[in-house]
Scaffold this motif. Structure first.
Motif, PDB file in Angstrom:
ATOM      1  N   VAL A 163       0.768  -6.109  -0.650  1.00 33.61           N
ATOM      2  CA  VAL A 163       0.591  -4.653  -0.644  1.00 33.61           C
ATOM      3  C   VAL A 163      -0.742  -4.290   0.011  1.00 33.61           C
ATOM      4  N   ASP A 166      -0.512  -4.802   3.770  1.00 32.77           N
ATOM      5  CA  ASP A 166       0.289  -3.728   4.359  1.00 32.77           C
ATOM      6  C   ASP A 166      -0.523  -2.439   4.427  1.00 32.77           C
ATOM      7  N   GLU A 181       6.048   3.621  -1.116  1.00 27.95           N
ATOM      8  CA  GLU A 181       6.041   2.457  -0.222  1.00 27.95           C
ATOM      9  C   GLU A 181       5.341   1.269  -0.870  1.00 27.95           C
ATOM     10  N   ARG A 182       4.222   1.535  -1.530  1.00 32.34           N
ATOM     11  CA  ARG A 182       3.486   0.439  -2.168  1.00 32.34           C
ATOM     12  C   ARG A 182       4.311  -0.224  -3.277  1.00 32.34           C
ATOM     13  N   VAL A 185       7.290  -2.329  -1.903  1.00 32.73           N
ATOM     14  CA  VAL A 185       6.825  -3.635  -1.420  1.00 32.73           C
ATOM     15  C   VAL A 185       6.426  -4.520  -2.598  1.00 32.73           C
ATOM     16  N   ILE A 228       9.562 -11.031   1.678  1.00 28.27           N
ATOM     17  CA  ILE A 228       8.414 -10.292   2.202  1.00 28.27           C
ATOM     18  C   ILE A 228       8.766  -9.646   3.536  1.00 28.27           C
ATOM     19  N   VAL A 231      11.496  -6.685   3.153  1.00 25.78           N
ATOM     20  CA  VAL A 231      11.021  -5.434   2.546  1.00 25.78           C
ATOM     21  C   VAL A 231      10.021  -4.720   3.458  1.00 25.78           C
ATOM     22  N   LEU A 232       9.182  -5.477   4.154  1.00 26.32           N
ATOM     23  CA  LEU A 232       8.228  -4.842   5.071  1.00 26.32           C
ATOM     24  C   LEU A 232       8.953  -4.175   6.234  1.00 26.32           C
ATOM     25  N   VAL A 235      10.727  -0.961   4.814  1.00 30.98           N
ATOM     26  CA  VAL A 235       9.754   0.101   4.548  1.00 30.98           C
ATOM     27  C   VAL A 235       9.225   0.680   5.858  1.00 30.98           C
TER      28      VAL A 235
END
Length: 273
Positions: A163, A166, A181-182, A185, A228, A231-232, A235
């Motif tokens: 997080v 990102d 968003e945080r 993730v 990882i 999801v990134l 998002v």
């Protein structure tokens, strides 16, 4: 037909130690029902013009923590896995019924505080969030006395680091990630990291169909890296969505399906159950 239901739905619930809890049939069925429920909930929120804002998110977060913790209370045998209801055996505290149970408790809480506060006010969101946190705390307290494997906290560090990275990337682009968003993730990475730590260091096994495919073609770290990356990417794609209500709702769903099992795995490892 009864044999089909027994093989793919009943036996995985009744005998999880001898029958895989998840198979392609029940997985696809659960996903189908979940997608329908998600769509109907979104339509309801759209029609009621309900804001999907941080107050909404924090309320859902609290009940997600409750659901994840409740599942571990069953793993620790503090609550029974099965319950006899009118002569039939039901499994209210495991998937899929646990999701329905938590949703019903959330719905009841929402209705009560909506009537008391006369709308979706700040006090409404504060009280519903506190109700969810109280339920989560009630579930966690009896588990505290079992905590022993503190390496289980490593997934929190991994998820927090992702997080943070990102957020750092967003800063380079002169942007700032939203709380939605945080948490999306964080929840998904926590799930992947908890699975990785549980399998590598504590001898747990992956139960889900897709996860087992990834484990079959690589090491447990592949599962974490895929979680990882996926999801990134999702998002990042959603950041371009102009419909804020729709974007925040999807991010909330992503958070739930990651954080609930991730928290469950983390608490199971901590308690050694």
């Amino acid at each position: 037909m009864s044999g089909f239901i027994d093989e793919f739905f009943v036996q995985p619930l009744a005998n999880p130690s001898s029958v895989a809890p998840y198979n392609w049939v029940n997985t696809l069925a659960y996903v189908g029902v979940a997608l329908l429920a998600i769509y109907l909930i979104y339509v309801f929120l759209e029609r009621k013009k309900t804001a999907v804002d941080e107050g909404f998110l924090k309320t859902i977060l609290a009940f997600t923590l409750f659901g994840g913790a409740l599942r571990v209370v069953v793993d620790a045998q503090i609550l029974p896995r099965e319950v006899n209801l009118f002569g039939s055996t039901v499994y209210p505290f495991v998937t899929p019924l646990i999701y329905i149970l938590v949703f019903l408790l959330l719905a009841i809480t929402v209705i009560v505080f909506y009537k008391l506060e006369k709308g979706f006010t700040k006090e409404f969101y504060k009280k519903t969030m506190y109700a969810g946190l109280l339920l989560a705390l009630i579930c966690v307290l009896p588990l505290v006395f079992l905590f022993k494997n503190f390496l289980a906290l490593l997934p929190i560090i991994i998820a927090g680091a992702v997080v943070w990275l990102d957020e750092l990337v967003a800063g380079w682009r002169s942007a700032k990630n939203s709380l939605f968003e945080r948490l999306a993730v964080f929840g998904q990475v926590l799930d992947g990291a908890a699975t990785f730590v549980g399998v590598v260091f504590f001898g747990y096994s992956e139960q889900h169909v897709v996860g087992n495919i990834l484990f079959g073609i690589g090491t447990p770290v592949l599962f974490l890296l895929v979680k990882i990356a996926v999801v990134l990417l999702i998002v990042e794609y959603l950041r371009a969505e102009k419909n804020t209500r729709e974007k925040n709702f999807v991010l909330t769903v992503i958070m739930i399906v990651g954080l609930a099992p991730g928290l469950r795995d983390l608490l199971r490892i901590l308690a050694g159950v």
